[in-house]
Design an enzyme around this catalytic site. Structure first.
Site, PDB file in Angstrom:
ATOM      1  N   ARG A 177       0.856  -1.191   0.000  1.00  0.00           N
ATOM      2  CA  ARG A 177       0.000   0.000   0.000  1.00  0.00           C
ATOM      3  C   ARG A 177       0.889   1.237   0.000  1.00  0.00           C
ATOM      4  O   ARG A 177       1.501   1.572   1.019  1.00  0.00           O
ATOM      5  CB  ARG A 177      -0.902   0.006   1.236  1.00  0.00           C
ATOM      6  CG  ARG A 177      -1.824   1.232   1.329  1.00  0.00           C
ATOM      7  CD  ARG A 177      -2.525   1.253   2.680  1.00  0.00           C
ATOM      8  NE  ARG A 177      -3.530   2.292   2.786  1.00  0.00           N
ATOM      9  CZ  ARG A 177      -4.225   2.558   3.886  1.00  0.00           C
ATOM     10  NH1 ARG A 177      -3.995   1.849   4.983  1.00  0.00           N
ATOM     11  NH2 ARG A 177      -5.126   3.505   3.911  1.00  0.00           N
ATOM     12  N   ASP A 456      -3.909   3.003  13.936  1.00  0.00           N
ATOM     13  CA  ASP A 456      -3.073   3.660  12.955  1.00  0.00           C
ATOM     14  C   ASP A 456      -3.535   5.107  12.815  1.00  0.00           C
ATOM     15  O   ASP A 456      -4.298   5.602  13.650  1.00  0.00           O
ATOM     16  CB  ASP A 456      -3.059   2.912  11.621  1.00  0.00           C
ATOM     17  CG  ASP A 456      -4.408   2.935  10.897  1.00  0.00           C
ATOM     18  OD1 ASP A 456      -5.333   3.662  11.325  1.00  0.00           O
ATOM     19  OD2 ASP A 456      -4.539   2.219   9.888  1.00  0.00           O
TER      20      ASP A 456
END
Length: 542
Positions: A177, A456
């Protein structure tokens, strides 16, 4: 290090255009990753695609200004023919990605990469974005780790415990990603300007891994974050096509899954699929960022204030509609519809672990029953639990492409606000978790266990957006207290004091809680809403 680009994409010399490497070469592996040939490819991509990316970011800002003036996101009239035409499908899904019932996600840290690949999940999404603090060393070491993982040579010995980690047989399929389109990399410049972080991540990963992956019968797979429009998807499509042509590999060597984690994108899912139809394999419900985007996009709309983020779950109508419309859209076009993240981590306390098991089970049953083809977990321990639930629904099938949720999920429900608490306890929890996360991020750790969840950047984004929205619209808390900047700052001071006591004086050396609190205060109280907290925080990284 200054490189003169030997050729433009059209092959004409242009010695005045220069790529400059400002980050240090800290190891032989780093030198290999940042080789002359790898940087030359990055340079070509930046020269070709950075100017159009700047225009896309300007278009984003202009669209947000319209939302701020009262417009609402909606389905595009100029692309109606794409949505109405039922004849087109995305390219067939490659064999390594036909069964994705459990995916694990995590940062680029070497030990965590090995553990994720060995977790038993079908797929590991290695995140250079929200789960990784973008220090120079993190970004380059992440590329080293990806190269070694794809070569099958990755290993690690913990210097504290002496425990050795190595790749097991049949590891998860690896997907990278890259950073979002809005993020830059200050340690590499092109004509004096930082290069787009997404192009650095994409280019280095493809350059160093396409051959080793082809030898295993796999393409080069990516997760694309935070797209907002068909035009942004088209930009990636052009990057993919250019790269395949540049290296002389087949169309479809690059395959992408798009995270639908912005409110504008949910109204352009079919258009995004169409723009990427030669390279896309599916879409994912990036639900925590999606909640953040709902607040961010509709920040000036007083009738769409969300309650405390802890009360906003997938059972809320606007999130349930988002999940089911994504499934409908993807399955209609032959693409996968991936579920969202369960951020829980295992607990030692049996009672708490029973709670974790119940919450994960409920969440994954909802996703599988809706028709999702797979789901995300944040910890290896939960892979087996999630797999068992999806096995009940998929049985012998590799996916649920044949499942179509019933119902119409239009703009009215996708934009609907929801009820829930607006209390001081929620504000305090947002402050505390955000401070813990941001402090770790500033020290270089972007994936952080906090109070039983693996957090996150999305957590900090939702937390500060929640608070900003309440302050901006002068919300009163449920007990009648006007929520003012003064009240927020009192909570902030008290929660910072609580954290410092919780951590203990001996553990505070080298920590950055005061700096994190200062940034969080500014982000929460500024008149103008900062698009992403990672942008100002990036300037504070060492």
């Amino acid at each position: 290090m200054v490189m003169e680009r030997l050729n433009t994409p059209s092959g004409r010399p242009s010695p005045s255009v220069k790529l400059e490497l400002k980050g240090p070469i800290f190891s032989q592996d780093a030198n290999a990753i940042l080789s002359e040939n790898a940087l030359a490819f990055l340079e070509v991509l930046v020269a070709q695609f950075a100017p159009s990316l700047e225009k896309l970011m300007s278009a984003r800002a202009e669209k947000q200004q319209k939302y701020d003036r009262g417009d609402l996101p909606g389905f595009r009239a100029d692309t109606l023919s794409i949505r109405k035409d039922l004849s087109w499908k995305v390219a067939p899904v490659p064999a390594p990605l036909t069964d994705r019932r459990v995916e694990i996600t995590g940062p680029v840290d070497r030990k965590m990469v090995i553990n994720a690949l060995n977790s038993g999940a079908n797929v590991f999404m290695c995140c250079f974005e929200d789960a990784t603090s973008p220090t120079w060393e993190n970004m380059v070491r992440g590329q080293i780790n990806m190269r070694d993982a794809n070569n099958g040579t990755i290993e690690f010995t913990d210097p504290k415990s002496g425990k050795h980690y190595a790749l097991a047989e049949n590891p998860a399929v690896l997907i990278a990603r890259p950073r979002g389109l809005h993020l830059r990399e200050n340690h590499i410049t092109f004509n004096g300007k930082p290069v787009p972080g997404c192009l650095m991540d994409f280019a280095l990963y493809f350059f160093h891994n396409h051959a080793s992956r082809a030898a295993k019968g796999q393409g080069v797979y990516y997760y694309l974050p935070k797209l907002e429009s068909m035009e942004e998807a088209q930009w990636w499509e052009e990057v993919f096509t250019f790269t395949e042509n540049h290296f002389g590999v087949e169309t479809g060597t690059v395959r992408a899954t798009v995270l639908i984690e912005t409110l504008p994108a949910v109204f352009q899912m079919e258009e995004i699929l169409y723009a990427l139809r030669h390279h896309i394999v599916g879409m994912n419900c990036g639900r925590w960022d999606y909640i953040f985007s709902y607040i961010k996009t509709l920040r000036n709309h007083k009738d769409r204030i969300l309650p405390d983020r802890h009360a906003v779950g997938m059972d809320k109508p606007f999130l349930d509609a988002y999940s089911k419309r994504l499934i409908q859209t993807c399955h209609r076009r032959g693409a996968f519809a991936m579920g969202g993240m369960s951020a829980f981590i295992p607990a030692k306390d049996p009672e708490q672990m029973a709670f974790v098991t119940q919450k994960v089970t409920e969440d994954k049953h909802r996703e599988a029953q809706n028709g999702h083809d797979g789901t995300w977990v944040a910890h290896p321990y939960l892979v087996e639990l999630a797999r068992g639930i999806f096995d009940q629904y998929l049985k012998a099938k590799p996916n649920q492409l044949d499942v179509m949720p019933e119902g119409e999920f239009g703009a009215d429900v996708l934009l609907a606000a929801c009820d829930g608490p607006k209390d001081g306890a929620g504000v305090r929890k947002n402050i505390r978790i955000a401070l813990y996360y941001m402090e770790s991020w500033l020290r270089g750790a972007g994936c952080v266990p906090i109070y039983g969840l693996m957090e996150d950047a999305a957590t900090a984004e939702i937390s500060r957006a929640n608070i900003w929205q309440w302050l901006h619209h002068e919300v009163s808390l449920d007990d009648g207290t006007p929520f003012t900047p003064a009240v927020f700052r009192q909570f902030l001071k008290e929660e910072l004091d609580h954290i410092l006591k919780e951590i203990g004086q001996e553990a505070l050396a080298g920590r950055q809680f005061e700096k994190a609190a200062e940034v969080f205060d500014k982000l929460s109280t500024d008149e103008d809403f900062a698009d992403f907290l990672t942008l100002p925080c990036y300037e504070l990284l060492d």
